[in-house]
Design a protein around this motif. Structure first.
Motif, PDB file in Angstrom:
ATOM      1  N   LEU A  83       2.633   4.249  -2.553  1.00  0.00           N
ATOM      2  CA  LEU A  83       3.460   3.546  -2.568  1.00  0.00           C
ATOM      3  C   LEU A  83       4.992   4.245  -2.500  1.00  0.00           C
ATOM      4  O   LEU A  83       5.766   3.869  -1.758  1.00  0.00           O
ATOM      5  CB  LEU A  83       3.702   2.753  -3.938  1.00  0.00           C
ATOM      6  CG  LEU A  83       2.459   1.516  -3.696  1.00  0.00           C
ATOM      7  CD1 LEU A  83       2.619   0.519  -5.016  1.00  0.00           C
ATOM      8  CD2 LEU A  83       2.836   0.581  -2.766  1.00  0.00           C
ATOM      9  N   GLN A  84       4.947   5.265  -3.332  1.00  0.00           N
ATOM     10  CA  GLN A  84       6.267   6.130  -3.091  1.00  0.00           C
ATOM     11  C   GLN A  84       6.469   6.794  -1.867  1.00  0.00           C
ATOM     12  O   GLN A  84       7.428   7.000  -1.221  1.00  0.00           O
ATOM     13  CB  GLN A  84       6.260   7.185  -4.245  1.00  0.00           C
ATOM     14  CG  GLN A  84       6.311   6.711  -5.728  1.00  0.00           C
ATOM     15  CD  GLN A  84       6.412   7.713  -6.681  1.00  0.00           C
ATOM     16  OE1 GLN A  84       5.544   8.687  -6.679  1.00  0.00           O
ATOM     17  NE2 GLN A  84       7.045   7.494  -7.794  1.00  0.00           N
ATOM     18  N   ARG A  85       5.219   7.213  -1.196  1.00  0.00           N
ATOM     19  CA  ARG A  85       5.253   8.078   0.097  1.00  0.00           C
ATOM     20  C   ARG A  85       5.737   6.993   1.022  1.00  0.00           C
ATOM     21  O   ARG A  85       6.606   7.298   1.982  1.00  0.00           O
ATOM     22  CB  ARG A  85       3.894   8.444   0.378  1.00  0.00           C
ATOM     23  CG  ARG A  85       3.896   9.262   1.585  1.00  0.00           C
ATOM     24  CD  ARG A  85       2.389   9.897   1.811  1.00  0.00           C
ATOM     25  NE  ARG A  85       2.180  10.884   2.874  1.00  0.00           N
ATOM     26  CZ  ARG A  85       1.517  11.766   3.091  1.00  0.00           C
ATOM     27  NH1 ARG A  85       0.350  11.639   2.492  1.00  0.00           N
ATOM     28  NH2 ARG A  85       1.522  12.200   4.415  1.00  0.00           N
ATOM     29  N   PHE A 145      -2.744   4.520   1.053  1.00  0.00           N
ATOM     30  CA  PHE A 145      -2.670   3.181   0.098  1.00  0.00           C
ATOM     31  C   PHE A 145      -3.792   2.096   0.281  1.00  0.00           C
ATOM     32  O   PHE A 145      -4.492   1.776  -0.654  1.00  0.00           O
ATOM     33  CB  PHE A 145      -1.303   2.441   0.478  1.00  0.00           C
ATOM     34  CG  PHE A 145      -1.225   1.238  -0.507  1.00  0.00           C
ATOM     35  CD1 PHE A 145      -1.118   1.312  -1.791  1.00  0.00           C
ATOM     36  CD2 PHE A 145      -1.247   0.132   0.169  1.00  0.00           C
ATOM     37  CE1 PHE A 145      -0.946  -0.021  -2.585  1.00  0.00           C
ATOM     38  CE2 PHE A 145      -1.060  -1.235  -0.579  1.00  0.00           C
ATOM     39  CZ  PHE A 145      -0.787  -1.145  -1.933  1.00  0.00           C
ATOM     40  N   PHE A 146      -3.715   1.672   1.499  1.00  0.00           N
ATOM     41  CA  PHE A 146      -4.969   0.802   1.764  1.00  0.00           C
ATOM     42  C   PHE A 146      -6.420   1.431   1.549  1.00  0.00           C
ATOM     43  O   PHE A 146      -7.235   0.474   1.100  1.00  0.00           O
ATOM     44  CB  PHE A 146      -5.088   0.471   3.434  1.00  0.00           C
ATOM     45  CG  PHE A 146      -3.767  -0.478   3.643  1.00  0.00           C
ATOM     46  CD1 PHE A 146      -3.324  -1.401   2.749  1.00  0.00           C
ATOM     47  CD2 PHE A 146      -3.624  -0.544   4.827  1.00  0.00           C
ATOM     48  CE1 PHE A 146      -2.152  -2.336   3.173  1.00  0.00           C
ATOM     49  CE2 PHE A 146      -2.193  -1.409   5.298  1.00  0.00           C
ATOM     50  CZ  PHE A 146      -1.794  -2.349   4.255  1.00  0.00           C
ATOM     51  N   CYS A 220      13.753  -4.780   0.109  1.00  0.00           N
ATOM     52  CA  CYS A 220      12.544  -5.803  -0.245  1.00  0.00           C
ATOM     53  C   CYS A 220      11.198  -5.110  -0.492  1.00  0.00           C
ATOM     54  O   CYS A 220      10.350  -5.443  -1.433  1.00  0.00           O
ATOM     55  CB  CYS A 220      12.186  -6.614   1.050  1.00  0.00           C
ATOM     56  SG  CYS A 220      13.700  -7.773   1.569  1.00  0.00           S
ATOM     57  N   TYR A 221      11.073  -3.837   0.022  1.00  0.00           N
ATOM     58  CA  TYR A 221       9.881  -3.013  -0.241  1.00  0.00           C
ATOM     59  C   TYR A 221       9.982  -2.726  -1.558  1.00  0.00           C
ATOM     60  O   TYR A 221       8.896  -2.814  -2.344  1.00  0.00           O
ATOM     61  CB  TYR A 221      10.001  -1.787   0.615  1.00  0.00           C
ATOM     62  CG  TYR A 221       8.739  -0.980   0.331  1.00  0.00           C
ATOM     63  CD1 TYR A 221       7.394  -1.151   0.598  1.00  0.00           C
ATOM     64  CD2 TYR A 221       8.918   0.181  -0.495  1.00  0.00           C
ATOM     65  CE1 TYR A 221       6.466  -0.467  -0.003  1.00  0.00           C
ATOM     66  CE2 TYR A 221       8.013   1.102  -0.760  1.00  0.00           C
ATOM     67  CZ  TYR A 221       6.786   0.880  -0.428  1.00  0.00           C
ATOM     68  OH  TYR A 221       5.810   1.703  -0.848  1.00  0.00           O
ATOM     69  N   LEU A 222      11.071  -2.154  -2.300  1.00  0.00           N
ATOM     70  CA  LEU A 222      11.129  -2.035  -3.377  1.00  0.00           C
ATOM     71  C   LEU A 222      10.727  -3.081  -4.639  1.00  0.00           C
ATOM     72  O   LEU A 222       9.995  -2.767  -5.324  1.00  0.00           O
ATOM     73  CB  LEU A 222      12.506  -1.402  -4.055  1.00  0.00           C
ATOM     74  CG  LEU A 222      12.786  -0.285  -3.385  1.00  0.00           C
ATOM     75  CD1 LEU A 222      14.552   0.376  -3.387  1.00  0.00           C
ATOM     76  CD2 LEU A 222      12.374   1.174  -3.724  1.00  0.00           C
ATOM     77  N   LEU A 223      11.337  -3.855  -4.210  1.00  0.00           N
ATOM     78  CA  LEU A 223      10.754  -5.166  -4.933  1.00  0.00           C
ATOM     79  C   LEU A 223       9.301  -5.462  -5.181  1.00  0.00           C
ATOM     80  O   LEU A 223       8.682  -5.854  -6.042  1.00  0.00           O
ATOM     81  CB  LEU A 223      11.723  -6.578  -4.637  1.00  0.00           C
ATOM     82  CG  LEU A 223      12.845  -6.497  -4.780  1.00  0.00           C
ATOM     83  CD1 LEU A 223      13.749  -7.841  -4.300  1.00  0.00           C
ATOM     84  CD2 LEU A 223      13.277  -6.458  -6.258  1.00  0.00           C
TER      85      LEU A 223
END
Length: 240
Positions: A83-85, A145-146, A220-223
């Protein structure tokens, strides 16, 4: 599946920017000086190879140098989490559009005030270089991630969502172009992108709009990433 959909949705704008690099940037390069030598011209479409050359060069360097260094700092086996990547890539891609907008404004100004002077096509290389760097984080991070979050038997299905993101991104690109032309042509004229002539169109403003959308998409992605992590921690607590 429902939990990963918001993460997937936040990568659509990223691929919309990719669509611009494969369309308007080629048109942008065609309006520039493609000569590198007296008898050698750079085909504008060939600049699309830059992000993939960067991927070939940077992915091994990322695994060999960046991951071990970050692993010592964060304690995460992969250096940073998927997610950080993804987040790093979504943030970095904004600068690709900023570079594209600045170069287009400079190209347009030179064509209008310097007797039709053409800038070198190498001026648009930075926007491809930045996108290649961001793609190393976002595209690879999304697949990682997936694959890690999928339950047994669904790895291939969730990995296929990556290609759905490409499809939706390119579709959104067409919608945005039509919408921008319609809105900006209300007071006469053909709109920002309606003349099919970059010296009359305002491709630079369109790029700035994409940069703003990219920043909003990153927020939005951060949320969404925070919500996903909170849900994952809640599931782990319930399981224990």
């Amino acid at each position: 599946l429902l939990c990963v959909v918001p993460i997937f949705a936040c990568t659509i704008i990223f691929n919309t920017i990719l669509a611009q690099l494969q369309t308007f940037s080629v048109q942008q390069g065609s309006a520039m000086d493609t000569r590198l030598a007296a008898s050698f011209h750079v085909p504008p479409a060939s600049l699309q190879a830059i992000p993939y050359i960067m991927l070939v060069a940077l992915v091994p360097a990322y695994e060999a140098a960046f991951v071990p260094a970050m692993r010592r700092l964060t304690g995460v086996p992969t250096g940073i989490t998927p997610l950080q990547r993804i987040g790093v890539g979504l943030f970095a891609v904004t600068f690709s559009m900023v570079a594209a907008a600045l170069v287009e404004a400079r190209r347009r100004h030179a064509a209008a005030t310097d007797g039709g002077r053409l800038l070198s096509i190498l001026w648009i290389a930075p926007q491809f270089l930045v996108f290649g760097l961001s793609e190393m984080f976002t595209a690879v991070g999304l697949i990682e991630f997936f694959y890690k979050q999928a339950c047994a038997g669904m790895q291939a299905f969730l990995t296929a969502l990556t290609y759905c993101s490409y499809a939706f991104g390119f579709y959104l690109s067409s919608v945005l172009v039509s919408l921008v032309n319609r809105v900006t042509a209300r007071h006469g004229g053909a709109g920002w992108l309606g003349d099919n002539n970059l010296n009359k169109d305002r491709l630079d403003l369109f790029y700035w709009m994409l940069a703003v959308l990219s920043v909003l998409n990153f927020c939005c992605y951060l949320l969404c990433a925070r919500w996903y992590n909170a849900g994952a921690q809640g599931s782990d607590a319930a399981a224990s």
